[in-house]
Design a protein around this motif. Structure first.
Motif, PDB file in Angstrom:
ATOM      1  N   HIS A 153       0.848  -1.184   0.000  1.00  0.00           N
ATOM      2  CA  HIS A 153       0.000   0.000   0.000  1.00  0.00           C
ATOM      3  C   HIS A 153       0.892   1.246   0.000  1.00  0.00           C
ATOM      4  N   GLY A 154       0.716   2.074  -1.009  1.00  0.00           N
ATOM      5  CA  GLY A 154       1.561   3.246  -1.164  1.00  0.00           C
ATOM      6  C   GLY A 154       2.827   2.984  -1.952  1.00  0.00           C
ATOM      7  N   ALA A 155       3.044   1.743  -2.402  1.00  0.00           N
ATOM      8  CA  ALA A 155       4.231   1.442  -3.208  1.00  0.00           C
ATOM      9  C   ALA A 155       4.210   2.259  -4.495  1.00  0.00           C
ATOM     10  N   ARG A 156       5.389   2.651  -4.935  1.00  0.00           N
ATOM     11  CA  ARG A 156       5.512   3.443  -6.159  1.00  0.00           C
ATOM     12  C   ARG A 156       6.511   2.777  -7.097  1.00  0.00           C
ATOM     13  N   ALA A 157       6.240   2.841  -8.368  1.00  0.00           N
ATOM     14  CA  ALA A 157       7.165   2.334  -9.378  1.00  0.00           C
ATOM     15  C   ALA A 157       7.030   3.185 -10.627  1.00  0.00           C
ATOM     16  N   GLN A 158       8.113   3.267 -11.364  1.00  0.00           N
ATOM     17  CA  GLN A 158       8.110   3.993 -12.627  1.00  0.00           C
ATOM     18  C   GLN A 158       8.547   3.063 -13.744  1.00  0.00           C
ATOM     19  N   LEU A 159       7.782   3.057 -14.820  1.00  0.00           N
ATOM     20  CA  LEU A 159       8.098   2.281 -16.005  1.00  0.00           C
ATOM     21  C   LEU A 159       8.383   3.250 -17.136  1.00  0.00           C
ATOM     22  N   THR A 160       9.252   2.839 -18.041  1.00  0.00           N
ATOM     23  CA  THR A 160       9.640   3.705 -19.144  1.00  0.00           C
ATOM     24  C   THR A 160       9.168   3.109 -20.465  1.00  0.00           C
ATOM     25  N   ASP A 161       8.625   3.966 -21.306  1.00  0.00           N
ATOM     26  CA  ASP A 161       8.201   3.554 -22.635  1.00  0.00           C
ATOM     27  C   ASP A 161       9.448   3.294 -23.477  1.00  0.00           C
ATOM     28  N   ALA A 162       9.576   2.073 -23.980  1.00  0.00           N
ATOM     29  CA  ALA A 162      10.762   1.709 -24.745  1.00  0.00           C
ATOM     30  C   ALA A 162      10.892   2.510 -26.037  1.00  0.00           C
TER      31      ALA A 162
END
Length: 260
Positions: A202-211
């Motif tokens: 809960h509250g975890a954050r992640a960032q993904l990048t568009d290839a």
């Protein structure tokens, strides 16, 4: 009964059909015809036959439940699956069950939904800048889809995310099942997931990048608003409003009423 069908359907119907669909409306229509998972088909239709006493006068939807919300939403919310006597009854995700009561009340409190209660698919509910969807579109027994059912349904989610891609900026992921189901779907649509894979919380954050463009997509984890989580106060309305507010803020969706 609306949901009853006798024509068999190939197991690969989602994987064959989803990539061909050119817009969210077409996707929603195709999802509602899917019969690729025999156990889920049997369960959703059995629930519609047996019904609950409170809903004995309802004609159940008893089909896969598509996503809900505008096709150009900057913010997505990912849940688990329809409830047997909720979305499976009403034909709209998170509608007509206790989890939906909590979720839509929180969205309304933030000005992201037009009504605080979602009763049925023709109740006039509108979402603002938000689209809600799920990795499994049929109601599963005991709210527990199998991994095979999750994987069979994945092409629908992957295509929906691809169609949302031009405007999508953030996703609020409700529950560990949704988090684990979402990451492969995002990878399939060209988002780079960091290694090791980000863990849910809960509250975890992640960032993904568009290839392709290096654009960033933000994930925000939140506990699912299940009856158990809410009754044990594992998740409170304030906690849910907080993660939804974070997602809206990152996505650039205006929040009319800040969380209390």
């Amino acid at each position: 009964m609306r949901g009853s069908r006798t024509t068999p359907q190939a197991h690969d119907f989602p994987s064959v059909t989803a990539p061909r669909l050119g817009c969210v409306r077409e996707l929603d229509e195709a999802v509602a015809t899917c019969r690729a998972c025999p156990r889920l088909v049997a369960w959703r239709e059995e629930a519609a036959r047996v019904k609950r006493r409170a809903f004995r006068d309802w004609e159940y939807w008893a089909r896969p439940v598509p996503g809900f919300g505008p096709p150009d939403a900057p913010l997505a919310i990912i849940g688990l699956a329809p409830a047997a006597h909720g979305g499976n009854r009403t034909g709209r995700i998170f509608t007509g069950d206790p989890s939906g009561d909590v979720l839509y009340a929180a969205l309304y409190d933030l000005g992201l939904a037009s009504r605080p209660v979602a009763a049925h698919r023709d109740d006039g509910m509108k979402l603002y800048g938000v689209r809600i969807t799920v990795p499994v579109h049929c109601a599963p027994p005991d709210n527990r889809p199998t991994t095979a059912e999750r994987d069979t349904c994945r092409p629908w989610l992957a295509r929906e995310l691809e169609l949302l891609r031009p405007t999508l900026r953030a996703i609020v992921v409700l529950g560990g099942f949704a988090w684990q189901a979402l990451l492969p779907a995002l990878t399939a649509t060209g988002w780079r997931v960091s290694r090791p894979r980000p863990a849910f919380g809960h509250g975890a954050r992640a960032q993904l990048t568009d290839a392709r463009s290096e654009r960033v997509l933000h994930l925000i984890g939140g506990y699912h608003p299940s009856q158990r989580n809410v009754s044990t106060r594992t998740l409170t309305p304030a906690m849910l409003r907080d993660v939804l507010h974070r997602g809206a803020d990152i996505a650039g969706v205006a929040v009319c009423r800040p969380p209390a």
